[in-house]
Design a protein around this motif. Structure first.
Motif, PDB file in Angstrom:
ATOM      1  N   ASN A 106      41.975  25.179  72.967  1.00  0.00           N
ATOM      2  CA  ASN A 106      42.596  24.491  71.838  1.00  0.00           C
ATOM      3  C   ASN A 106      42.925  23.063  72.258  1.00  0.00           C
ATOM      4  OD1 ASN A 106      45.447  23.624  70.586  1.00  0.00           O
ATOM      5  ND2 ASN A 106      44.291  24.770  69.054  1.00  0.00           N
ATOM      6  N   TYR A 107      42.466  22.077  71.450  1.00  0.00           N
ATOM      7  CA  TYR A 107      42.578  20.675  71.840  1.00  0.00           C
ATOM      8  C   TYR A 107      44.027  20.194  71.901  1.00  0.00           C
ATOM      9  CZ  TYR A 107      37.539  20.381  70.988  1.00  0.00           C
ATOM     10  OH  TYR A 107      36.185  20.565  71.011  1.00  0.00           O
ATOM     11  N   PHE A 108      44.894  20.736  71.046  1.00  0.00           N
ATOM     12  CA  PHE A 108      46.308  20.358  71.095  1.00  0.00           C
ATOM     13  C   PHE A 108      46.884  20.718  72.459  1.00  0.00           C
ATOM     14  CE2 PHE A 108      50.812  20.880  70.687  1.00  0.00           C
ATOM     15  CZ  PHE A 108      51.237  20.004  69.700  1.00  0.00           C
ATOM     16  N   LEU A 109      46.642  21.950  72.896  1.00  0.00           N
ATOM     17  CA  LEU A 109      47.188  22.399  74.178  1.00  0.00           C
ATOM     18  C   LEU A 109      46.543  21.666  75.345  1.00  0.00           C
ATOM     19  CD1 LEU A 109      47.370  26.244  73.460  1.00  0.00           C
ATOM     20  CD2 LEU A 109      49.278  24.610  73.502  1.00  0.00           C
ATOM     21  N   THR A 161      42.476  21.029  53.207  1.00  0.00           N
ATOM     22  CA  THR A 161      42.047  20.750  54.576  1.00  0.00           C
ATOM     23  C   THR A 161      41.849  22.065  55.318  1.00  0.00           C
ATOM     24  OG1 THR A 161      42.562  19.507  56.600  1.00  0.00           O
ATOM     25  CG2 THR A 161      44.389  20.620  55.514  1.00  0.00           C
ATOM     26  N   GLU A 162      41.067  22.004  56.382  1.00  0.00           N
ATOM     27  CA  GLU A 162      40.888  23.148  57.268  1.00  0.00           C
ATOM     28  C   GLU A 162      41.318  22.750  58.674  1.00  0.00           C
ATOM     29  OE1 GLU A 162      39.439  24.001  53.777  1.00  0.00           O
ATOM     30  OE2 GLU A 162      38.161  22.610  54.877  1.00  0.00           O
ATOM     31  N   ILE A 163      41.880  23.703  59.378  1.00  0.00           N
ATOM     32  CA  ILE A 163      42.369  23.458  60.741  1.00  0.00           C
ATOM     33  C   ILE A 163      41.640  24.397  61.689  1.00  0.00           C
ATOM     34  CG2 ILE A 163      44.385  23.436  62.263  1.00  0.00           C
ATOM     35  CD1 ILE A 163      46.115  23.027  59.759  1.00  0.00           C
ATOM     36  N   GLY A 164      41.038  23.819  62.706  1.00  0.00           N
ATOM     37  CA  GLY A 164      40.348  24.600  63.724  1.00  0.00           C
ATOM     38  C   GLY A 164      40.927  24.323  65.092  1.00  0.00           C
ATOM     39  N   ARG A 165      40.088  24.402  66.111  1.00  0.00           N
ATOM     40  CA  ARG A 165      40.559  24.310  67.491  1.00  0.00           C
ATOM     41  C   ARG A 165      41.096  22.930  67.854  1.00  0.00           C
ATOM     42  NH1 ARG A 165      34.757  24.455  70.735  1.00  0.00           N
ATOM     43  NH2 ARG A 165      33.730  22.829  69.507  1.00  0.00           N
ATOM     44  N   ALA A 196      48.837  28.876  53.882  1.00  0.00           N
ATOM     45  CA  ALA A 196      47.895  28.802  54.989  1.00  0.00           C
ATOM     46  C   ALA A 196      47.186  30.144  55.094  1.00  0.00           C
ATOM     47  CB  ALA A 196      48.619  28.472  56.290  1.00  0.00           C
ATOM     48  N   VAL A 197      45.859  30.123  54.951  1.00  0.00           N
ATOM     49  CA  VAL A 197      45.055  31.340  54.893  1.00  0.00           C
ATOM     50  C   VAL A 197      43.941  31.257  55.926  1.00  0.00           C
ATOM     51  CG1 VAL A 197      43.668  32.848  53.421  1.00  0.00           C
ATOM     52  CG2 VAL A 197      45.521  31.501  52.425  1.00  0.00           C
ATOM     53  N   VAL A 198      43.672  32.358  56.604  1.00  0.00           N
ATOM     54  CA  VAL A 198      42.565  32.428  57.557  1.00  0.00           C
ATOM     55  C   VAL A 198      41.262  32.550  56.766  1.00  0.00           C
ATOM     56  CG1 VAL A 198      41.555  33.682  59.493  1.00  0.00           C
ATOM     57  CG2 VAL A 198      44.056  33.556  59.245  1.00  0.00           C
ATOM     58  N   TYR A 199      40.419  31.518  56.822  1.00  0.00           N
ATOM     59  CA  TYR A 199      39.138  31.590  56.119  1.00  0.00           C
ATOM     60  C   TYR A 199      38.025  32.077  57.031  1.00  0.00           C
ATOM     61  CZ  TYR A 199      37.448  27.246  58.301  1.00  0.00           C
ATOM     62  OH  TYR A 199      37.029  26.301  59.193  1.00  0.00           O
ATOM     63  N   CYS A 200      38.232  31.972  58.327  1.00  0.00           N
ATOM     64  CA  CYS A 200      37.255  32.458  59.301  1.00  0.00           C
ATOM     65  C   CYS A 200      38.008  33.208  60.388  1.00  0.00           C
ATOM     66  CB  CYS A 200      36.469  31.293  59.895  1.00  0.00           C
ATOM     67  SG  CYS A 200      35.253  31.785  61.143  1.00  0.00           S
ATOM     68  N   GLY A 201      37.834  34.515  60.428  1.00  0.00           N
ATOM     69  CA  GLY A 201      38.550  35.321  61.405  1.00  0.00           C
ATOM     70  C   GLY A 201      38.174  34.962  62.831  1.00  0.00           C
ATOM     71  N   GLY A 202      39.129  35.098  63.723  1.00  0.00           N
ATOM     72  CA  GLY A 202      38.898  34.772  65.124  1.00  0.00           C
ATOM     73  C   GLY A 202      40.210  34.728  65.869  1.00  0.00           C
ATOM     74  N   PHE A 203      40.195  34.086  67.032  1.00  0.00           N
ATOM     75  CA  PHE A 203      41.373  34.062  67.885  1.00  0.00           C
ATOM     76  C   PHE A 203      42.165  32.764  67.735  1.00  0.00           C
ATOM     77  CE2 PHE A 203      38.716  37.208  70.034  1.00  0.00           C
ATOM     78  CZ  PHE A 203      39.640  38.230  70.212  1.00  0.00           C
ATOM     79  N   ALA A 204      43.466  32.896  67.886  1.00  0.00           N
ATOM     80  CA  ALA A 204      44.371  31.749  67.904  1.00  0.00           C
ATOM     81  C   ALA A 204      45.572  32.096  68.767  1.00  0.00           C
ATOM     82  CB  ALA A 204      44.825  31.391  66.491  1.00  0.00           C
ATOM     83  N   TYR A 205      46.060  31.131  69.513  1.00  0.00           N
ATOM     84  CA  TYR A 205      47.300  31.346  70.250  1.00  0.00           C
ATOM     85  C   TYR A 205      48.477  31.302  69.278  1.00  0.00           C
ATOM     86  CZ  TYR A 205      45.031  30.962  74.776  1.00  0.00           C
ATOM     87  OH  TYR A 205      44.248  31.194  75.877  1.00  0.00           O
ATOM     88  N   ARG A 206      49.416  32.171  69.495  1.00  0.00           N
ATOM     89  CA  ARG A 206      50.582  32.315  68.614  1.00  0.00           C
ATOM     90  C   ARG A 206      51.853  32.078  69.431  1.00  0.00           C
ATOM     91  NH1 ARG A 206      54.200  36.302  66.793  1.00  0.00           N
ATOM     92  NH2 ARG A 206      54.530  36.334  64.527  1.00  0.00           N
TER      93      ARG A 206
END
Length: 258
Positions: free
Chosen positions: A18-21, A80-84, A101-111
């Protein structure tokens, strides 16, 4: 080593996805690392509905999050869409407006629990700076999406969305339904069906149940409007001028047209 329990996988040493991290230095990243959980988000999952605050902050890795404006709880428009490249937190997506805020593409995210994230922001100017950069990304994309939805053909709006989804996932197969696309583009499902049929007839995409495959990326970009390129280039510009680029942030790669 990984540990899995209750559908949560803990990978505390793989934060660079993730680019933020990855933009944070070691000291600031260590504030988050022990408390992050890599969660498997499902397509269609609502992270935050209108009028609610987020209980947790999300740093997408392979998941894609759609920020949608709502009216009466029924009509929606994805702004807008938010990704990595980003983070899903109240400061970025807003807490007072009618948004979800809705998941449009399932996958992994840090929580990470929102309160812990807020405390870290209060204590670190570097973290606050990265939040501000992500706010810039949201505003830049949202303004162009609004322009596109007002002035361009639906097949061009759909092409814009598909190209951005490709650049976030790096996969030509986009797992999305016509119903979900209708929510994000602010139109009826039948309108999406007509637009996808047009792109299919042009040989730009192929459809199968629950997914759209991009079969001609170069022509999909060439035959569309300029909005995808504007969003892509502005995203690259904002990430490049941010000092976080020195900490390993890589701007999204462009779609090759030759």
């Amino acid at each position: 080593m990984t540990h899995q329990a209750n559908n949560v996988i803990e990978l505390p040493h793989a934060l660079g996805a993730n680019y933020f991290l990855s933009a944070l230095d070691g000291i600031n990243r260590s504030e988050f690392a022990p408390h992050l959980q890599l969660s498997n988000l499902k397509t269609g999952q609502v992270l935050c509905d209108a009028g609610e605050n987020l209980e947790a902050v999300y740093f997408p890795v392979t998941a894609g999050i759609s920020l949608q404006c709502t009216a009466g709880g029924k009509t929606t428009l994805g702004v807008t869409e938010i990704g990595r490249e980003g983070v899903v937190c109240d400061d970025v997506i807003g807490s007072a407006m009618q948004r979800r805020a809705v998941v449009y593409c399932g996958g992994f995210a840090y929580r990470l629990y929102a309160r812990r994230f807020d405390d870290a922001c209060d204590a670190s100017a570097a973290i606050r700076k990265q939040v501000f950069v992500r706010m810039q990304l949201i505003l830049a994309q949202a303004s162009q999406v609004m322009f596109c939805s007002r002035h361009h053909l639906m097949r061009h709006q759909l092409g814009r969305w598909l190209l951005i989804a490709y650049e976030r996932s790096r996969s030509i197969e986009i797992p999305v339904t016509h119903g979900m696309l209708g929510q994000m583009l602010g139109v009826r499902r039948e309108t999406v069906t007509d637009a996808t049929r047009q792109l299919h007839e042009l040989g730009l995409i192929h459809q199968h149940r629950g997914a759209i495959v991009l079969t001609d990326l170069a022509n999909l970009e060439r035959q569309g409007c300029d909005c995808h390129r504007v969003i892509r280039d502005e995203t690259c510009r904002i990430l490049t001028v941010d000092s976080g680029i020195e900490a390993g942030v890589s701007p999204p790669r462009r779609v090759r047209t030759t």
